[in-house]
Enzyme design. Structure first.
Site, PDB file in Angstrom:
ATOM      1  CB  SER A 144       3.965  43.605  57.873  1.00  0.00           C
ATOM      2  OG  SER A 144       4.264  43.428  56.501  1.00  0.00           O
ATOM      3  CE1 TYR A 156       3.365  37.870  58.334  1.00  0.00           C
ATOM      4  CE2 TYR A 156       3.207  39.244  56.373  1.00  0.00           C
ATOM      5  CZ  TYR A 156       3.813  38.947  57.578  1.00  0.00           C
ATOM      6  OH  TYR A 156       4.852  39.709  58.034  1.00  0.00           O
ATOM      7  CB  THR A 191      14.739  37.996  57.385  1.00  0.00           C
ATOM      8  OG1 THR A 191      13.363  37.681  57.100  1.00  0.00           O
ATOM      9  CG2 THR A 191      14.897  39.488  57.608  1.00  0.00           C
TER      10      THR A 191
END
Ligand SMILES: NC(=O)c1ccc[n+]([C@@H]2O[C@H](COP(=O)([O-])OP(=O)(O)OC[C@H]3O[C@@H](n4cnc5c(N)ncnc54)[C@H](OP(=O)(O)O)[C@@H]3O)[C@@H](O)[C@H]2O)c1
Length: 235
Positions: A144, A156, A191
């Site tokens: 990412s 994350y 998404t």
């Protein structure tokens, strides 16, 4: 068929996190390009619906797999080899996020996220390597933008830094095997990753085109990283 006789048609791509988002979009684009696909995630119903859409047993296989479970990862690879006889590329893509802030989210959510995003990717690499050695294939890993820059309070982001490191560690480890390694680093993409749809985001297909770009280069070209942001994304 060995790697020397493989053409784009009929090559086999195994995708984790294929039930929605980037994985599903990549499966659709790859199928349109002639690949056969093995679709892995936990949601069997979604995988089966996608497999039906893509042509079922001839072209697409649905395999239930929780990537945090080593036995299930091995079964995923075994089922793919049983159905299609080879694996030319493995896309370790399953993952999810958590709210920012070290006082937010729950320890259990953190645990699942770390196991999925980091341990799960490592297990997919481990499970796929023997078949990829046979095919002199390709490993694609989803990191990412958050694996390139640290975001405040984002565990994350820490998991994706680990994934970025894993891409380079795998590339060096696999040097000499013919296996290529590509790290995909998406910016904000619309998404189900997000509870609320982001604006000015990429579409999943934008990332899928990046994956296919890397996969369709000639064997001597190893696209190691693709960092793709929406034009409107600053950070
Ligand atoms: N969307 C973005 O802006 C963005 C940006 C950068 C990176 N990414 C990364 O892109 C990857 C795909 O995310 P996405 O945006 O496509 O989100 P998504 O639509 O929510 O897809 C996540 C996929 O991972 C699967 N998954 C989650 N936990 C799993 C587990 N334990 N075992 C197997 N499969 C699991 C989900 O399927 P099941 O729930 O059916 O298992 C789903 O197919 C993730 O690694 C994410 O971190 C996304």
């Amino acid at each position: 068929m060995n790697a020397d006789t493989a053409t784009s048609d009929g090559r086999v791509l195994l995708i984790t996190g294929a039930s929605t988002g980037l994985g599903a979009a990549t499966a659709r684009l790859a199928c349109a390009d002639g690949w056969r696909v093995a679709l892995a995630a936990r949601s069997q119903d979604r995988l089966e619906a996608l497999a039906r859409e893509l042509g079922e047993s001839e072209r697409a296989l649905a395999v239930r797999c929780d990537v945090t479970d080593w036995d299930e990862q091995q079964r995923m690879v075994d089922s793919t080899l049983a159905a299609f006889g080879r694996i030319d590329a493995a896309f370790a893509n399953a993952g999810f996020g958590a709210p920012r802030g070290f006082l937010n989210s729950s320890p259990e959510h953190w645990r699942e996220m770390i196991l999925t995003n980091v341990y799960g990717v490592a297990l997919t690499i481990r499970a796929a390597i023997p078949a990829l050695r046979e095919s002199r294939g390709h490993l694609v890993i989803t990191s990412s933008v958050a694996g390139r820059r640290v975001l405040p309070g984002s565990l994350y982001s820490c998991t994706k830094h680990a994934v970025t490191a894993m891409g380079e560690a795998a590339r060096q480890d696999l040097h000499g095997t013919g296996i290529r390694v590509t790290l995909i680093e998406p910016g904000m993409t619309d998404t189900p990753f997000f509870d609320q749809r982001p604006s000015n985001a990429l579409e999943a297909e934008d990332i899928a085109r990046g994956v296919l770009y890397a996969l369709t280069q000639p064997p001597h070209v190893n696209v190691n990283e693709l960092l793709i942001r929406p034009t409107e994304q600053q950070g």
